[in-house]
Motif scaffolding. Sequence first.
Motif, PDB file in Angstrom:
ATOM      1  N   HIS A  28       0.801  -1.222   0.000  1.00 21.08           N
ATOM      2  CA  HIS A  28       0.000   0.000   0.000  1.00 21.08           C
ATOM      3  C   HIS A  28       0.838   1.277   0.000  1.00 21.08           C
ATOM      4  O   HIS A  28       0.355   2.330  -0.415  1.00 21.08           O
ATOM      5  CB  HIS A  28      -0.936   0.005   1.212  1.00 21.08           C
ATOM      6  N   LEU A  29       2.098   1.232   0.438  1.00 21.23           N
ATOM      7  CA  LEU A  29       2.913   2.443   0.491  1.00 21.23           C
ATOM      8  C   LEU A  29       3.094   3.073  -0.887  1.00 21.23           C
ATOM      9  O   LEU A  29       3.036   4.294  -1.036  1.00 21.23           O
ATOM     10  CB  LEU A  29       4.280   2.149   1.107  1.00 21.23           C
ATOM     11  N   TYR A  30       3.314   2.250  -1.892  1.00 26.66           N
ATOM     12  CA  TYR A  30       3.487   2.778  -3.253  1.00 26.66           C
ATOM     13  C   TYR A  30       2.238   3.528  -3.686  1.00 26.66           C
ATOM     14  O   TYR A  30       2.326   4.638  -4.227  1.00 26.66           O
ATOM     15  CB  TYR A  30       3.819   1.654  -4.225  1.00 26.66           C
ATOM     16  N   ASP A  31       1.081   2.950  -3.424  1.00 30.34           N
ATOM     17  CA  ASP A  31      -0.174   3.602  -3.796  1.00 30.34           C
ATOM     18  C   ASP A  31      -0.350   4.927  -3.058  1.00 30.34           C
ATOM     19  O   ASP A  31      -0.820   5.914  -3.638  1.00 30.34           O
ATOM     20  CB  ASP A  31      -1.358   2.681  -3.515  1.00 30.34           C
ATOM     21  N   GLU A  32       0.019   4.954  -1.769  1.00 30.74           N
ATOM     22  CA  GLU A  32      -0.111   6.189  -0.996  1.00 30.74           C
ATOM     23  C   GLU A  32       0.800   7.283  -1.540  1.00 30.74           C
ATOM     24  O   GLU A  32       0.383   8.432  -1.702  1.00 30.74           O
ATOM     25  CB  GLU A  32       0.221   5.928   0.476  1.00 30.74           C
ATOM     26  N   TYR A  33       2.044   6.930  -1.834  1.00 31.83           N
ATOM     27  CA  TYR A  33       2.981   7.929  -2.348  1.00 31.83           C
ATOM     28  C   TYR A  33       2.599   8.402  -3.745  1.00 31.83           C
ATOM     29  O   TYR A  33       2.717   9.590  -4.054  1.00 31.83           O
ATOM     30  CB  TYR A  33       4.413   7.403  -2.337  1.00 31.83           C
ATOM     31  N   THR A  34       2.148   7.491  -4.588  1.00 33.44           N
ATOM     32  CA  THR A  34       1.761   7.923  -5.929  1.00 33.44           C
ATOM     33  C   THR A  34       0.521   8.814  -5.878  1.00 33.44           C
ATOM     34  O   THR A  34       0.399   9.747  -6.667  1.00 33.44           O
ATOM     35  CB  THR A  34       1.531   6.729  -6.875  1.00 33.44           C
ATOM     36  N   ALA A  35      -0.382   8.561  -4.932  1.00 31.94           N
ATOM     37  CA  ALA A  35      -1.551   9.425  -4.774  1.00 31.94           C
ATOM     38  C   ALA A  35      -1.118  10.833  -4.363  1.00 31.94           C
ATOM     39  O   ALA A  35      -1.652  11.826  -4.871  1.00 31.94           O
ATOM     40  CB  ALA A  35      -2.516   8.839  -3.743  1.00 31.94           C
ATOM     41  N   GLU A  36      -0.139  10.921  -3.461  1.00 29.53           N
ATOM     42  CA  GLU A  36       0.377  12.228  -3.051  1.00 29.53           C
ATOM     43  C   GLU A  36       1.027  12.952  -4.232  1.00 29.53           C
ATOM     44  O   GLU A  36       0.846  14.160  -4.406  1.00 29.53           O
ATOM     45  CB  GLU A  36       1.404  12.074  -1.927  1.00 29.53           C
TER      46      GLU A  36
END
Length: 85
Positions: A28-36
């Motif tokens: 999930h970290l990748y998804d969170e950073y890409t959303a930011e």
Amino acid sequence: MEWKVVMPFYEKWAESEEYKIESAVDNHLYDEYTAEICEVIGKKAFHDISDSVVNLSCEAESIGFAAGFRHGILFMAGVLKGGVA
């Protein structure tokens, strides 16, 4: 350290169930950073550079794995020599 030594271990880890939990590229970290990133630069700009972002993430992950692998080997060598408790 030679990649031909490290890569078989990295590939074995990448195929494991632990990878999905431990890998920032796959969890999930990748998804969170890409959303930011999308919020800051917009979805179109992110889409235009997303391959580069993924490549950078994968390179960082494999280099981090190699560094940890190297430190683990050095630690175990120290243990075997009696220098590390």
